[in-house]
Design an enzyme around this catalytic site. Structure first.
Site, mmCIF file in Angstrom:
data_model
loop_
_atom_site.group_PDB
_atom_site.id
_atom_site.type_symbol
_atom_site.label_atom_id
_atom_site.label_comp_id
_atom_site.label_asym_id
_atom_site.label_seq_id
_atom_site.Cartn_x
_atom_site.Cartn_y
_atom_site.Cartn_z
ATOM 1 C CG LEU A 150 0.371 3.567 16.360
ATOM 2 C CD1 LEU A 150 -0.228 4.371 15.219
ATOM 3 C CD2 LEU A 150 1.854 3.886 16.526
ATOM 4 C CG ASN A 164 -2.256 -0.718 0.876
ATOM 5 O OD1 ASN A 164 -2.948 -0.373 -0.073
ATOM 6 N ND2 ASN A 164 -2.590 -1.733 1.665
ATOM 7 C CD GLU A 196 -5.839 -3.858 1.373
ATOM 8 O OE1 GLU A 196 -4.791 -3.341 1.804
ATOM 9 O OE2 GLU A 196 -6.158 -5.039 1.635
ATOM 10 C CG HIS A 229 -9.212 -3.698 8.712
ATOM 11 N ND1 HIS A 229 -8.252 -4.305 9.483
ATOM 12 C CD2 HIS A 229 -10.294 -4.526 8.732
ATOM 13 C CE1 HIS A 229 -8.732 -5.437 9.968
ATOM 14 N NE2 HIS A 229 -9.961 -5.603 9.521
ATOM 15 N NE ARG A 265 0.938 -0.052 22.800
ATOM 16 C CZ ARG A 265 -0.345 0.058 23.104
ATOM 17 N NH1 ARG A 265 -0.825 -0.564 24.174
ATOM 18 N NH2 ARG A 265 -1.145 0.800 22.379
ATOM 19 C CG MET A 316 2.411 -5.910 10.885
ATOM 20 S SD MET A 316 0.657 -5.861 10.421
ATOM 21 C CE MET A 316 0.033 -7.220 11.394
#
Length: 208
Positions: A98, A20, A179, A114, A70, A95
């Site tokens: 957030l 993408n 997509e 998605h 994170r 992947m």
């Protein structure tokens, strides 16, 4: 061109081959596209998409996520995006979940795609689950990112019929074609200032 008369700087986040990302890069090469790809950032040094971005003359960065909280990782990511003057962030096979703090700081400027017709089939193993469910249609969704996974106001969707002989791999390829068409269109709409969020609904400049 965007309504401000200048192209918007875009940062793309990847973890793998970045198909993408390639579609967005190719779209942005058109003279009339209202956004430019300022940087491609991966959380894995071996992400294949980095080589493609470099070959296109796009700045790249690797910010390893392994072994970090994170919050620390997202802080480094945010700093890198801002260093490159990024105004819009596109997730393209990124992947990582957030943090809410990161998502809120980019609210309304953070996009994801998605491979299902959200809100159906959130999460992973999407094409397997679509086939197992007996669903006759599937597709893809571009949406604004919110802290909750695979939620957020929907910008665009594309639907396709599920072939009777579909496998997860063949269905993935069919959806991926959509997509690659849909994501650049959504980015164009956002960069041109043609999207407005009202509650959980996205209004387009044409009133839809």
């Amino acid at each position: 061109m965007s309504q401000s008369g200048a192209t918007k700087a875009v940062g793309i986040l990847i973890s793998g081959r970045g198909s993408n990302m390639r579609a967005l890069v190719q779209a942005a090469q058109a003279a009339d596209f209202p956004a430019r790809i300022a940087v491609v950032i991966a959380n894995k040094a071996e992400a294949e998409g980095l080589d493609y971005a470099r070959a296109q003359g796009i700045a790249t960065a690797v910010i390893p996520s392994k072994g970090k909280s994170r919050e620390v990782f997202d802080g480094e990511l945010d700093a890198a995006l801002r260093q490159h003057g990024v105004e819009i962030v596109c997730l393209a096979g990124f992947m990582r979940l957030l943090t809410a703090g990161f998502v809120e700081s980019w609210r309304g400027r953070l996009l994801n795609i998605h491979p299902s017709l959200l809100p159906a089939f959130r999460g992973t193993q999407v094409h397997e689950r679509v086939i197992e469910s007996g669903a006759r249609f599937t597709g893809c969704t571009v949406h604004f990112v919110v802290p909750e996974m695979d939620e957020g106001p929907i910008i665009l969707q594309a639907a396709i019929a599920v072939p009777d002989d579909a496998t997860p791999d063949t269905l993935a390829e069919l959806v991926l074609t959509e997509e690659h068409r849909l994501y650049p269109l959504a980015l164009r709409l956002l960069a041109e200032g043609r999207l407005r969020v009202e509650g959980n609904r996205v209004r387009h400049a044409d009133g839809n």
